[in-house]
Design an enzyme around this catalytic site. Sequence first.
Site, PDB file in Angstrom:
ATOM      1  N   LYS A  71     116.431 -65.858   5.618  1.00  0.00           N
ATOM      2  CA  LYS A  71     116.779 -67.271   5.790  1.00  0.00           C
ATOM      3  C   LYS A  71     115.781 -68.067   6.610  1.00  0.00           C
ATOM      4  O   LYS A  71     115.652 -69.287   6.454  1.00  0.00           O
ATOM      5  CB  LYS A  71     118.165 -67.383   6.431  1.00  0.00           C
ATOM      6  CG  LYS A  71     119.319 -66.943   5.554  1.00  0.00           C
ATOM      7  CD  LYS A  71     119.696 -68.029   4.571  1.00  0.00           C
ATOM      8  CE  LYS A  71     121.005 -67.719   3.875  1.00  0.00           C
ATOM      9  NZ  LYS A  71     121.462 -68.814   3.011  1.00  0.00           N
ATOM     10  N   ASP A 116     127.295 -68.953   7.819  1.00  0.00           N
ATOM     11  CA  ASP A 116     128.043 -67.703   7.785  1.00  0.00           C
ATOM     12  C   ASP A 116     127.307 -66.627   8.587  1.00  0.00           C
ATOM     13  O   ASP A 116     127.746 -65.484   8.616  1.00  0.00           O
ATOM     14  CB  ASP A 116     128.225 -67.222   6.340  1.00  0.00           C
ATOM     15  CG  ASP A 116     129.417 -67.876   5.657  1.00  0.00           C
ATOM     16  OD1 ASP A 116     130.453 -68.033   6.314  1.00  0.00           O
ATOM     17  OD2 ASP A 116     129.296 -68.232   4.471  1.00  0.00           O
TER      18      ASP A 116
END
Length: 382
Positions: A71, A116
């Site tokens: 990410k 998340d």
Amino acid sequence: MTTERSSKYFNPAAPMTVDALPDPSLLAFHRRLPGYAPTPLVRAPHLATALGVGAAWVKDESNRLGLPAYKILGASWAVYRELEARYGPFAAWATVDDVAAQLRPHHPLTLVTATDGNHGRAVARMARWLGLDAHILVPRDMVPARIRAIEEEGARVDVVDGTYDDAVVSSARLADDRHLVISDTAWDGYTRVPGWVVEGYGTIFQEIDGQLAAAGGQPPDVVAAQMGVGSLAMAVVKHYRAPGRSAHVVGAEPTRADCVRRSLEAGRLTEVPGPHTSIMAGLNCGTTSPLAWPYLRGGLSASVAIPDARAEEAMRLLAEDGVVSGESGAAGAGGLLDLLSGEGAALARAHLGFTPDSTVLVISTEGATDPEAYARIVRKEI
């Protein structure tokens, strides 16, 4: 397997070709970040045998720029581009410290996002590198290990009494001149930053192209991409459905958060109400990004929603090939396992043109972000 069953969607049309050129400065940008190195591209003979194909490759994102997930590639690029759009253009720079120095006259600045787990930690890391504050909103079912990891980056973490999608809504309300929302999902009027997040993932595929060429490997016939809001799958489609490329792209997501598959079947964006309780925590999203939707609708050859047990099976199989892959990280491999060895495998093989000589590519998007869960599932300490 459990009583939880997978569900599949096969695109009745030929997948589209996407004419989208990568930003030529992207890879050079990532190379200037602290600790940059290409992540490994691993031959996976155990996975290939399980899938009945000639070769399987796994891009191992368990250690990307010092974080246990991919990410940071999208988050760092989006943060940089958004800051430059607001406060730039930046003067020539060699390190992130140089960029941080140019931002000091604009302080205080806070980077905000919902997560998340991995995206929020990546935004928090970028804030730390640039000397900015970070405010991260998480759903109520976030495991403590992932919250601690974000807090250790120096970020403020608030738990929202709701799902990831609720956290996204809450984060959007915080946007103002001093609070920059860096989301990897889009909504009406907010597409610029999520577009840069997707663009940032392109470094993965530039690396893979070079690594496959160096290893004498064949370009993949099928690429698996896990799907939460759909940003990574969008990036996969943009690369592997570009002119001159013809790989099939398969999307995988949890059965308990299968917003993409349901949207594909309905022909329109369809929400899956929470709670979303899959162990594939990074994919527990009930709403597909509207930015990604056209690419998923036109570019995916197939979509599969898998039960948690299939992800656990994939984690153990990838471990046999030397890849430490967390629950979300193994979802792409889990999707292929379900398609090619589960019910309806013959139909899936025919639709995707599989032969015993086919080559598949899986992106293992995270390492063991919950070490206790990983040890329990794989039955091996890391």
